[in-house]
Design a protein around this motif. Structure first.
Motif, short mmCIF file in Angstrom:
data_model
loop_
_atom_site.label_atom_id
_atom_site.label_comp_id
_atom_site.label_asym_id
_atom_site.label_seq_id
_atom_site.Cartn_x
_atom_site.Cartn_y
_atom_site.Cartn_z
N LEU A 138 -65.49 -34.12 37.84
CA LEU A 138 -64.02 -34.54 38.34
C LEU A 138 -64.57 -35.74 39.49
N TYR A 139 -63.73 -36.87 39.44
CA TYR A 139 -64.05 -37.96 40.38
C TYR A 139 -62.93 -38.81 40.13
N GLY A 140 -62.83 -39.53 41.45
CA GLY A 140 -61.62 -40.52 41.66
C GLY A 140 -61.90 -41.36 42.97
N ASP A 141 -60.63 -42.22 43.09
CA ASP A 141 -60.79 -42.96 44.28
C ASP A 141 -59.33 -42.80 45.09
N VAL A 142 -59.67 -43.19 46.18
CA VAL A 142 -58.16 -43.35 46.89
C VAL A 142 -58.18 -44.50 48.13
N VAL A 143 -57.11 -44.77 48.37
CA VAL A 143 -57.06 -45.86 49.35
C VAL A 143 -56.15 -45.60 50.48
N ASN A 144 -56.42 -46.22 51.43
CA ASN A 144 -55.56 -45.92 52.71
C ASN A 144 -54.56 -46.99 53.02
N ILE A 173 -54.20 -42.15 45.56
CA ILE A 173 -55.11 -41.87 44.65
C ILE A 173 -54.82 -43.03 43.55
N THR A 174 -55.97 -44.04 43.54
CA THR A 174 -55.80 -45.03 42.70
C THR A 174 -56.48 -44.55 41.31
N SER A 175 -57.65 -43.67 41.20
CA SER A 175 -57.99 -43.46 39.97
C SER A 175 -58.54 -41.94 39.90
N ILE A 176 -58.33 -41.41 39.01
CA ILE A 176 -59.01 -39.73 38.86
C ILE A 176 -59.26 -39.55 37.31
N HIS A 177 -60.55 -39.09 37.23
CA HIS A 177 -61.15 -39.00 36.08
C HIS A 177 -61.74 -37.41 36.01
N ILE A 178 -61.62 -36.90 34.82
CA ILE A 178 -62.27 -35.58 34.71
C ILE A 178 -63.21 -35.70 33.14
N GLU A 179 -64.59 -35.23 33.36
CA GLU A 179 -65.14 -35.53 31.95
C GLU A 179 -66.25 -34.54 31.90
N MET A 180 -66.69 -34.09 30.53
CA MET A 180 -67.65 -32.88 30.29
C MET A 180 -68.76 -33.69 29.74
N ASP A 181 -69.99 -33.37 30.10
CA ASP A 181 -71.31 -33.80 29.42
C ASP A 181 -71.55 -32.99 28.42
N THR A 218 -61.27 -30.89 46.94
CA THR A 218 -62.14 -31.66 47.30
C THR A 218 -62.09 -32.77 48.31
N SER A 219 -63.10 -33.26 49.20
CA SER A 219 -63.01 -33.86 50.07
C SER A 219 -63.25 -35.53 49.70
N VAL A 220 -62.65 -36.34 50.40
CA VAL A 220 -62.80 -37.81 50.33
C VAL A 220 -64.13 -38.02 51.10
N TYR A 221 -65.04 -39.05 50.82
CA TYR A 221 -65.94 -39.80 51.66
C TYR A 221 -65.64 -41.03 51.45
N PRO A 222 -65.94 -41.89 52.72
CA PRO A 222 -66.25 -41.45 53.96
C PRO A 222 -65.22 -40.51 54.69
N TYR A 223 -65.69 -39.96 55.84
CA TYR A 223 -65.03 -39.02 56.50
C TYR A 223 -63.65 -39.54 56.78
N GLU A 273 -58.90 -49.49 53.50
CA GLU A 273 -60.52 -48.94 53.13
C GLU A 273 -60.25 -48.08 51.97
N ILE A 274 -61.26 -47.87 50.97
CA ILE A 274 -61.24 -47.09 49.87
C ILE A 274 -62.23 -46.10 49.74
N GLY A 275 -61.79 -44.99 49.61
CA GLY A 275 -62.80 -43.70 49.69
C GLY A 275 -62.90 -42.99 48.18
N ARG A 276 -63.82 -42.10 47.98
CA ARG A 276 -63.98 -41.64 46.90
C ARG A 276 -64.16 -40.12 47.10
N PHE A 277 -63.73 -39.33 45.83
CA PHE A 277 -63.78 -38.00 45.89
C PHE A 277 -64.55 -37.53 44.42
N SER A 278 -65.14 -36.34 44.67
CA SER A 278 -65.77 -35.83 43.27
C SER A 278 -66.03 -34.16 43.26
#
Length: 403
Positions: A331-337, A316-324, A365-370, A376-381
């Motif tokens: 909640l969102y973030g990035d992962v790398v293989n 997990i290269t980044s993870i954030h949680i924010e309230m509007d 939560t699932s990472v996309y792309p599948y 390669e970097i993927g995202r989750f939210s």
């Protein structure tokens, strides 16, 4: 008177008044006349043969002269016989010399010896042999021409003359006398065959082609043919060696051994090929050992890599949680293989906490792309609506599958 003192017969000394000699018994003669008469009688008796002796002499002459004549004839016959025997011995000796000269192919000397023998004996067989010798001398001249043609590389013409000469030989009587010519003819044929093979030898570059030529020359026993056999064999060894070396360079050990064994069929027990087989076997063992080690190392590395792909591939290269402003939390973030293989079906398992660090809940939560390729970097939210409270998030686990 002095003569009367000795015996007129034996010369023995006479004593006084002796009338007979004491030695021979001859009566002594006192007068000179008596002595002369006695001497004359003795002389007559020595010159005049008695009648019976004259008769014997005549009969002796009747058989003495024939005997002498016969003796002379016998001596003549003995001398003639001795002469004939000597002549025959000389001819016999010349025959032996002729046979030897012919056997070594010295037909000129044989001709001289035959002429010498013919002067001693006019033998029909010798005359017939002499005729064959004259043909042999002629054939030798033809052989000289054939050799000159071969030296000029006029192989075709030389071959034609050889065939012609062979035909003449077969038509000749006393063929056994021409064996030296036949041998020279065979040698000329071998020379032509060898010359032809030598010309082809440089153009042959496979063991099979060389083996075919080796087979065609194997029946020849000439020294030159032996040298060509050796050349062909050496070239087979060289080609087999080079072929095996190429296979060995590619680690094709079976092919290398096969190439060497083919060469050994024609160069039996060749040390160079045998030594190379030993080298191939040694390098095969070393290669197999190295391969085994490499495989084991690769298996270990693969196992490590597999383990890393299964346990450490996703970061997990980044993870954030924010309230509007509406109280919704995102909640969102990035992962790398970081693995070495493609991974898929990546799920982030996490928990949420309020400000007092009380656990609010957990989610996935699932990472996309599948699926993600290596690097390669993927995202989750994930979204929470109407929360109206800041949350913290803690990743509990990450799961994924590998290909």
């Amino acid at each position: 008177m002095e003569n009367n003192m000795f015996c007129h017969s034996c010369g023995n000394k006479r004593l006084d008044n002796e009338r007979y000699c004491q030695k021979c018994g001859t009566g002594f003669i006192d007068s000179k006349e008596g002595i002369n008469s006695t001497v004359e009688q003795q002389s007559e008796s020595s010159t005049t043969l008695p009648k019976n002796q004259q008769s014997k002499w005549k009969s002796l002459k009747l058989w003495l002269f024939p005997l002498l004549s016969t003796l002379i004839i016998l001596i003549g016959l003995l001398f003639y016989s001795y002469y004939e025997i000597s002549l025959n011995q000389r001819v016999h000796a010349l025959n032996s010399q002729i046979e030897f000269s012919i056997s070594i192919g010295d037909y000129q000397k044989a001709e001289q010896q035959i002429n010498e023998a013919l002067q001693l004996r006019d033998i029909v067989t010798l005359q017939q042999i002499n005729d064959v010798i004259e043909k042999a001398l002629f054939y030798e001249q033809e052989l000289v021409e054939i050799e000159e043609l071969i030296q000029r590389n006029a192989v075709e013409k030389a071959s034609y003359q050889i065939e012609t000469l062979k035909k003449h030989l077969n038509e000749t009587n006393y063929l056994s006398l021409l064996q030296p010519i036949e041998h020279k003819l065979e040698k000329a044929e071998i020379t032509i065959t060898v010359a032809g093979i030598k010309m082809e030898l440089n153009e042959l570059d496979t063991v099979e082609e060389l083996a075919q030529n080796l087979s065609s020359i194997s029946s020849l026993s000439d020294e030159e043919a032996s040298k060509v056999k050796e050349q062909i064999t050496n070239k087979i060894v060289q080609l087999s060696y080079e072929k095996a070396e190429k296979h060995l360079h590619k680690h094709e050990f079976s092919n290398a051994i096969y190439a060497l064994e083919i060469g050994l069929q024609y160069a039996i027990n060749d040390e160079k090929l045998l030594s190379f087989i030993e080298r191939v076997n040694n390098e095969k063992l070393a290669f197999e050992k190295a391969e085994k080690n490499r495989l084991e190392e690769a298996m270990v590395a693969a196992a490590k890599e597999d383990l890393r792909n299964r346990t450490e591939a996703v970061e997990i290269t980044s993870i954030h949680i924010e309230m509007d402003e509406y109280g919704d939390v995102y909640l969102y973030g990035d992962v790398v293989n970081n693995g070495t293989t493609t991974i898929y079906s990546i799920d982030i398992h996490y928990s949420t906490f309020d400000k007092s660090e009380e656990k609010v809940g957990n989610a996935v939560t699932s990472v996309y792309p599948y699926d993600l390729s290596p690097g390669e970097i993927g995202r989750f939210s994930h979204s929470y609506y109407g929360v109206f409270e800041d949350l913290n998030v803690k990743v509990d686990n990450i799961t994924w599958q590998i290909e």
